[in-house]
Write an enzyme that holds these catalytic residues in place. Sequence first.
Site, PDB file in Angstrom:
ATOM      1  N   CYS A  49      -3.866  -1.244 -10.121  1.00  0.00           N
ATOM      2  CA  CYS A  49      -4.091   0.133  -9.691  1.00  0.00           C
ATOM      3  C   CYS A  49      -5.226   0.770 -10.491  1.00  0.00           C
ATOM      4  O   CYS A  49      -5.188   0.786 -11.722  1.00  0.00           O
ATOM      5  CB  CYS A  49      -2.816   0.942  -9.862  1.00  0.00           C
TER       6      CYS A  49
ATOM      7  N   GLY B  91      -5.078  -5.944   2.887  1.00  0.00           N
ATOM      8  CA  GLY B  91      -4.687  -4.559   2.656  1.00  0.00           C
ATOM      9  C   GLY B  91      -5.237  -3.664   3.740  1.00  0.00           C
ATOM     10  O   GLY B  91      -4.726  -3.599   4.857  1.00  0.00           O
TER      11      GLY B  91
ATOM     12  N   LYS C 130      -0.493  -9.586  -9.537  1.00  0.00           N
ATOM     13  CA  LYS C 130      -1.747  -9.187  -8.907  1.00  0.00           C
ATOM     14  C   LYS C 130      -2.544  -8.323  -9.874  1.00  0.00           C
ATOM     15  O   LYS C 130      -1.986  -7.452 -10.544  1.00  0.00           O
ATOM     16  CB  LYS C 130      -1.479  -8.399  -7.618  1.00  0.00           C
TER      17      LYS C 130
ATOM     18  N   ASN D 163      -8.118 -11.300  -2.557  1.00  0.00           N
ATOM     19  CA  ASN D 163      -7.935  -9.989  -1.937  1.00  0.00           C
ATOM     20  C   ASN D 163      -9.251  -9.222  -2.041  1.00  0.00           C
ATOM     21  O   ASN D 163      -9.931  -9.276  -3.056  1.00  0.00           O
ATOM     22  CB  ASN D 163      -6.803  -9.239  -2.666  1.00  0.00           C
TER      23      ASN D 163
ATOM     24  N   MET E 187       0.850  -1.185   0.000  1.00  0.00           N
ATOM     25  CA  MET E 187       0.000   0.000   0.000  1.00  0.00           C
ATOM     26  C   MET E 187       0.887   1.238   0.000  1.00  0.00           C
ATOM     27  O   MET E 187       1.762   1.376   0.855  1.00  0.00           O
ATOM     28  CB  MET E 187      -0.932   0.007   1.224  1.00  0.00           C
TER      29      MET E 187
END
EC number: 1.3.1.-
Length: 380
Positions: free
Chosen positions: A111, A239, A153, A215, A27
């Site tokens: 992102c 996260g 990811k 996730n 993060m």
Amino acid sequence: MSTALQTSKSLRIGPFEVDPPVVLAPMAGITNVAFRRLCRQYGAGLYVCEMVTARALVERDATTLHMITFDRDEHPRSMQLYGVDPVTMGRAVKMIVDEDLADHVDMNFGCPVPKVTRKGGGAALPYKRRLFGEIVRAAVRAAEPAGIPVTVKFRIGITDEHLTYLDAGRIAEAEGARSVALHARTAAQRYSGQADWSAIARLKEAVTSIPVLGNGDVFSAQDALRMVDETGCDGVVVGRGCLGRPWLFRDLQAAFAGLPIPEGPSLGEVAVVLRTHAELLTEHYGEDKGVRDLRKHMAWYLRGFPVGGDLRRSFAMVGTLTELDDLIGQLDHDAPYPSEAEGPRGRQGSPAKVVLPEGWLDDPEDATVPMGAEVMHSGG
């Protein structure tokens, strides 16, 4: 005290056994060496450094080189890279190998930030299947001589109409990635709404030879066990759930071992954690920047506790360790852990239109590197 069900789930990423099967998500502005050390004190797992860009690493950007600081006892050293160009990504991973900068490389294709997707990067990039495959292949080939595992990811897709995760998972698997992780939201969702865990289950059915990690919306140890149970995933990526709660990794360690999950800490115990965090940040950045960096964590640490508005504001503006000690002394150290401290935390926001380069959706087989998407600087 609640007791978790025993699970025999184990996770192996390349040569590394990750037990419990828990990964700290990188993060921006959060998972620096100070925060990772704090979390590692509570339990084992894989703790990933905040994302750095491939180009900034290759160009030896000073801020980026400071960001990839690892503790001497941190193993494996896990680094996440962002990149859009196979050549630059290959050079970055070769640099990691040649200079022994990390033991594991994770690649970010999740992102959702407009300044990234606008140029075809982040969650926009897996739509370009050939380019995505070339980037993964370049990283894997550069990492092979050192036996460094490369993992990937990504998100479900750009929007509900443009899903990319199943293709991305199959391509990453075929190109030699050692695991894949799915944030079960689209880029359009950003961090809003609920993660669609059923997509993790579908990815697990499609990707069969490497681990699949889930996730999204893991805010407690019970959430982690439920995700594994409902999706069959091989591990969980945590996260926002650990923001202001590094002891979540203690709870996860207990849960996956089938042990009772400890009670939450009192406000006095939280104050000790907060003070330790301040010391670690000061060691990494110096006192001025370190204490200022801690400010963003204050609301998360104090969430739900009986702390007055004036005192909360003072914590959010603290400038020195001495000031911090004075504020900590004004807390009710006996206040028990409140139920209000549980649940979602961190940024959530609202769904938003995903900004893409003109014509981006025209040809998913176009392997042209997006113009201007190579970012020189790392960080938020």
